[in-house]
Scaffold this motif. Structure first.
Motif, PDB file in Angstrom:
ATOM      1  N   GLU A  19       0.830  -1.197   0.000  1.00 43.05           N
ATOM      2  CA  GLU A  19       0.000   0.000   0.000  1.00 43.05           C
ATOM      3  C   GLU A  19       0.867   1.251   0.000  1.00 43.05           C
ATOM      4  O   GLU A  19       1.990   1.235   0.505  1.00 43.05           O
ATOM      5  N   PRO A  20       0.366   2.331  -0.577  1.00 44.27           N
ATOM      6  CA  PRO A  20       1.140   3.568  -0.609  1.00 44.27           C
ATOM      7  C   PRO A  20       1.338   4.128   0.802  1.00 44.27           C
ATOM      8  O   PRO A  20       0.457   4.014   1.652  1.00 44.27           O
ATOM      9  N   ILE A  32       8.775  -9.913  -6.895  1.00 41.81           N
ATOM     10  CA  ILE A  32       8.137  -9.387  -5.684  1.00 41.81           C
ATOM     11  C   ILE A  32       7.267  -8.186  -6.046  1.00 41.81           C
ATOM     12  O   ILE A  32       6.119  -8.058  -5.599  1.00 41.81           O
ATOM     13  N   HIS A  33       7.816  -7.329  -6.881  1.00 45.13           N
ATOM     14  CA  HIS A  33       7.040  -6.177  -7.368  1.00 45.13           C
ATOM     15  C   HIS A  33       5.794  -6.640  -8.119  1.00 45.13           C
ATOM     16  O   HIS A  33       4.687  -6.134  -7.899  1.00 45.13           O
ATOM     17  N   VAL A  40       1.558  -5.748  -7.619  1.00 45.62           N
ATOM     18  CA  VAL A  40       0.897  -4.830  -8.555  1.00 45.62           C
ATOM     19  C   VAL A  40      -0.626  -4.977  -8.551  1.00 45.62           C
ATOM     20  O   VAL A  40      -1.349  -3.985  -8.380  1.00 45.62           O
ATOM     21  N   PRO A  41      -1.193  -6.185  -8.718  1.00 43.86           N
ATOM     22  CA  PRO A  41      -2.662  -6.283  -8.723  1.00 43.86           C
ATOM     23  C   PRO A  41      -3.283  -6.204  -7.332  1.00 43.86           C
ATOM     24  O   PRO A  41      -4.498  -6.034  -7.202  1.00 43.86           O
ATOM     25  N   ARG A  42      -2.466  -6.306  -6.294  1.00 42.24           N
ATOM     26  CA  ARG A  42      -2.994  -6.311  -4.925  1.00 42.24           C
ATOM     27  C   ARG A  42      -2.807  -4.977  -4.216  1.00 42.24           C
ATOM     28  O   ARG A  42      -3.366  -4.755  -3.149  1.00 42.24           O
ATOM     29  N   ARG A  43      -2.013  -4.116  -4.807  1.00 43.97           N
ATOM     30  CA  ARG A  43      -1.655  -2.856  -4.140  1.00 43.97           C
ATOM     31  C   ARG A  43      -2.878  -1.977  -3.950  1.00 43.97           C
ATOM     32  O   ARG A  43      -3.622  -1.701  -4.895  1.00 43.97           O
ATOM     33  N   LYS A  44      -3.079  -1.546  -2.736  1.00 46.17           N
ATOM     34  CA  LYS A  44      -4.218  -0.689  -2.419  1.00 46.17           C
ATOM     35  C   LYS A  44      -4.026   0.681  -3.049  1.00 46.17           C
ATOM     36  O   LYS A  44      -2.925   1.220  -3.086  1.00 46.17           O
ATOM     37  N   ALA A  45      -5.124   1.233  -3.553  1.00 49.08           N
ATOM     38  CA  ALA A  45      -5.064   2.569  -4.135  1.00 49.08           C
ATOM     39  C   ALA A  45      -4.987   3.600  -3.021  1.00 49.08           C
ATOM     40  O   ALA A  45      -5.573   3.424  -1.955  1.00 49.08           O
ATOM     41  N   PRO A  46      -4.254   4.684  -3.245  1.00 49.89           N
ATOM     42  CA  PRO A  46      -4.214   5.733  -2.225  1.00 49.89           C
ATOM     43  C   PRO A  46      -5.575   6.391  -2.067  1.00 49.89           C
ATOM     44  O   PRO A  46      -6.359   6.460  -3.011  1.00 49.89           O
ATOM     45  N   VAL A  47      -5.851   6.850  -0.882  1.00 52.95           N
ATOM     46  CA  VAL A  47      -7.106   7.557  -0.646  1.00 52.95           C
ATOM     47  C   VAL A  47      -7.038   8.908  -1.321  1.00 52.95           C
ATOM     48  O   VAL A  47      -6.082   9.660  -1.142  1.00 52.95           O
ATOM     49  N   SER A  48      -8.020   9.204  -2.142  1.00 51.86           N
ATOM     50  CA  SER A  48      -8.022  10.478  -2.861  1.00 51.86           C
ATOM     51  C   SER A  48      -9.255  11.280  -2.505  1.00 51.86           C
ATOM     52  O   SER A  48     -10.289  10.735  -2.125  1.00 51.86           O
TER      53      SER A  48
END
Length: 232
Positions: A46-47, A185-186, A190-198
């Motif tokens: 996650e970011p 690892i990257h 990629v498909p699991r990374r949570k999007a930042p809250v915008s």
């Protein structure tokens, strides 16, 4: 200087010298340590915003700060760190297989070997910003990809694992293995990374229900297009 510009050799040395100077806290990261830390943040689940990760560059508790000469120098050093981070981000976005972790080299009995330990310490500290979030990869079918990071970066490992890191040649091979594993690892995240809250910014002023409808019909908004929205 734009944040998307990679560090020049001179700028790299400038940041390196500052991190090693007496004006940086004693526990400040070195360049290889910092590079591992930024890599974990860049490719992880996650970011994480700079306001959270940047203070820990100067010490593990995040409470230490350098003795900057003035605000201009502080801005300069922070800018260099942010650009160092962006190099990592851009490389993984554009060409992850070309990413090169910043390992140091040392001479052992006439051999030039890589020492990935400090880089892995940094990566481990980056993971500890979101420890539970990394469970998915440890528990997955590609969990073995993380083993070199664990062996070289964890605070404690099993006693029977110590020979793998205490022998310089074996540690060198772990570093090579780690470098080969990083693109995968990257890719895992990629498909699991949570999007930042915008935050959605409304560019047009909100139309009140009793205002005239902006379509020009002459009707109240609630009797015109506002009624259509309510019907939906």
């Amino acid at each position: 200087m734009q944040l998307d510009q990679p560090l020049s050799e001179k700028e790299f040395d400038e940041l390196d010298n500052f991190l090693l100077s007496e004006r940086s806290p004693e526990d400040s990261m070195t360049m290889d340590h910092l590079h591992g830390y930024l890599t974990a943040i860049a490719i992880g689940p996650e970011p994480i915003m700079p306001a959270e990760w940047l203070p820990r560059v100067w010490g593990p508790d995040g409470n230490d700060a350098p003795k900057f000469k003035n605000a201009k120098e502080e801005e300069r050093i922070v800018n260099l760190i942010m650009r160092f981070m962006n190099e990592v981000l851009v490389t993984f976005e554009v060409a992850p297989k070309e990413f090169e972790p910043l390992f140091v080299e040392h001479e052992v009995e006439g051999q030039t070997l890589i020492d990935a330990e400090a880089w892995c310490w940094g990566f481990w500290e980056g993971m500890e910003l979101r420890p539970g979030s990394w469970d998915a990869i440890w528990d997955s079918e590609v969990g073995d990809l993380m083993r070199p990071i664990y062996l070289l970066g964890a605070d404690e490992i099993e006693e029977d694992e110590l020979p793998l890191v205490e022998d310089p040649v074996k540690a060198h091979k772990l570093g090579q293995e780690l470098e080969a594993n990083l693109p995968a690892i990257h890719k895992f995240w990629v498909p699991r990374r949570k999007a930042p809250v915008s935050t959605v910014v409304r560019e047009e002023p909100k139309v009140g229900r009793n205002d005239d409808c902006p379509c020009g019909s002459g009707k109240k908004y609630k009797k015109c297009h506002g009624a259509e929205g309510a019907a939906e």
